[in-house]
Design a protein around this motif. Structure first.
Motif, PDB file in Angstrom:
ATOM      1  N   ASP A   1      -4.016   5.545 -11.507  1.00  0.00           N
ATOM      2  CA  ASP A   1      -3.797   4.122 -11.229  1.00  0.00           C
ATOM      3  C   ASP A   1      -4.282   3.743  -9.833  1.00  0.00           C
ATOM      4  O   ASP A   1      -4.827   2.664  -9.628  1.00  0.00           O
ATOM      5  N   GLN A   2      -4.101   4.638  -8.867  1.00  0.00           N
ATOM      6  CA  GLN A   2      -4.601   4.372  -7.522  1.00  0.00           C
ATOM      7  C   GLN A   2      -6.126   4.264  -7.536  1.00  0.00           C
ATOM      8  O   GLN A   2      -6.702   3.365  -6.911  1.00  0.00           O
TER       9      GLN A   2
ATOM     10  N   LEU B   1       2.542   5.042  -7.745  1.00  0.00           N
ATOM     11  CA  LEU B   1       1.489   5.027  -8.757  1.00  0.00           C
ATOM     12  C   LEU B   1       0.854   6.393  -8.923  1.00  0.00           C
ATOM     13  O   LEU B   1       0.765   7.176  -7.978  1.00  0.00           O
TER      14      LEU B   1
ATOM     15  N   MET C   1       2.290   1.658  -3.416  1.00  0.00           N
ATOM     16  CA  MET C   1       1.270   2.159  -4.340  1.00  0.00           C
ATOM     17  C   MET C   1       1.110   3.667  -4.199  1.00  0.00           C
ATOM     18  O   MET C   1       1.021   4.388  -5.201  1.00  0.00           O
ATOM     19  N   LYS C   2       1.046   4.145  -2.955  1.00  0.00           N
ATOM     20  CA  LYS C   2       0.873   5.582  -2.718  1.00  0.00           C
ATOM     21  C   LYS C   2       2.056   6.380  -3.250  1.00  0.00           C
ATOM     22  O   LYS C   2       1.885   7.475  -3.758  1.00  0.00           O
TER      23      LYS C   2
ATOM     24  N   THR D   1       0.843  -1.203   0.000  1.00  0.00           N
ATOM     25  CA  THR D   1       0.000   0.000   0.000  1.00  0.00           C
ATOM     26  C   THR D   1       0.878   1.253   0.000  1.00  0.00           C
ATOM     27  O   THR D   1       0.613   2.203  -0.746  1.00  0.00           O
TER      28      THR D   1
END
Length: 104
Positions: free
Chosen positions: A76-77, A72, A68-69, A65
């Motif tokens: 995309d998130q 991305l 991702m933050k 996570t």
């Protein structure tokens, strides 16, 4: 939300419920709620539902996570959020078995 609230919920026009009040106050497609406010609602509801489920969360989920933050784009998130919501909503949850390797 491009479709009316009733498409996603059990709301039927003419009922006197919270869903009717929400639609009256914020529009059939929540057009009177900002993106930031929608994300706050999503966060609160996801947290509430998650706290009602049994089991623990693998530590690696917090790691991915964070990645991702950081790595991305917002689009995309949002795409990941949409995919997860669809999977949860329509029970397309794939459980990782203990013998399987965790995500890397």
């Amino acid at each position: 939300m491009s479709k009316p609230l009733g498409y996603y919920t059990n709301y039927t026009p003419g009922e006197e419920t919270l869903l009717a009040t929400l639609q009256d106050n914020y529009g059939a497609a929540f057009e009177k709620i900002s993106k930031r406010e929608k994300l706050v609602i999503l966060t609160a509801l996801a947290s509430h539902i998650g706290c009602q489920l049994e089991g623990d969360c693998r530590e690696e989920i917090f790691t991915i996570t964070k990645q991702m933050k950081e790595q991305l784009t917002i689009d995309d998130q949002l795409g990941i959020m949409e995919a997860i919501i669809v999977q949860i909503r329509w029970d397309q949850n794939f459980v990782v078995e203990k013998q399987e390797l965790p995500m890397q």
